[in-house]
Design an enzyme around this catalytic site. Structure first.
Site, PDB file in Angstrom:
ATOM      1  N   GLY A  36       0.800  -1.224   0.000  1.00  0.00           N
ATOM      2  CA  GLY A  36       0.000   0.000   0.000  1.00  0.00           C
ATOM      3  C   GLY A  36       0.832   1.272   0.000  1.00  0.00           C
ATOM      4  N   ASP A  38       2.617   2.505   2.358  1.00  0.00           N
ATOM      5  CA  ASP A  38       3.917   2.242   2.989  1.00  0.00           C
ATOM      6  C   ASP A  38       4.930   1.779   1.925  1.00  0.00           C
ATOM      7  OD1 ASP A  38       5.745   1.860   5.013  1.00  0.00           O
ATOM      8  OD2 ASP A  38       4.822   0.045   5.827  1.00  0.00           O
TER       9      ASP A  38
END
Ligand code: AR6
Length: 182
Positions: A36, A38
């Site tokens: 995602g 991150d």
């Protein structure tokens, strides 16, 4: 829209491209990257962010849910990455709303300490952590509003939505708020 002296902006796009003092990352407690947003932040920002996360991890064992730590932003067009860990949605009876509110509040407090004037948030917990999007947006918005009711040096807050569903939810929340202000 404006809340006291701070501008709230809604963006439909990729947070790694936004030019701000601080970008908030929806990390996990280990701080070693993931998928995602991150994954996008680490891959675009480069290795330096991970190295600094590892220093934090070795020093304090990572980052607890609802808390926030910071690193530099590597190659991103920002000065800092504020890493916060959202709650994993577990039906709503495991303190998820308070923990999610803490993410926004603690990220803003930390940013303030760093003298950040502009900050961008992703829709924390609404991806892999499966937090219902409408509820998450309401908590994000209410917490930011509450934060801004106190004196702050933060001048611009960006809610960056990567998916259309979140964007539409935030748009309608901001629309309602603007009607209230009229
Ligand atoms: N820019 C802005 N928002 C994004 C981007 C991007 N480039 N990419 C995804 N999103 P998620 P979580 C949105 O899963 O739910 C990671 O593996 C996405 O559409 O990134 O808090 C961590 O390491 C969604 O609305 O974070 C953790 O293990 C929002 O970001 C775990 O996932 C959050 O989705 C955290 O899960």
């Amino acid at each position: 829209m404006q809340i006291i002296n701070t501008e709230i902006n809604l963006v439909y796009g990729d947070i790694t491209t936004i030019e701000v003092d601080a970008v908030v990352n929806a990390a996990n407690s280990l701080l070693l990257g993931g998928g995602g947003v991150d994954g996008a932040i680490h891959s675009k920002g480069g290795r330096r962010i991970l190295e600094e996360c590892m220093v934090i991890k070795n020093k304090q064992g990572g980052c607890k849910v609802g808390e926030a730590v910071y690193t530099s932003a590597g190659m991103l067009p920002a000065k800092y990455v504020v890493h916060t860990v959202g709650p994993l949605w577990n039906g709503g009876d495991s303190d998820e709303p308070a923990l999610l509110a803490n993410c926004y509040f603690n990220s803003l407090m930390l940013a303030e300490k760093l003298n950040v004037k502009t900050i961008a948030f992703p829709n924390i917990s609404t991806g892999v952590y499966r937090y219902p999007k409408v509820q998450a947006a309401q908590t994000a918005f209410d917490t930011v509003k509450q934060y801004l009711s106190n004196k702050t040096g933060i001048r611009k807050i960006y809610f960056v939505c990567f998916d259309r569903e979140n964007y539409d939810i935030y748009k309608s929340l901001i629309g309602k708020e603007e009607n209230l202000q009229d």
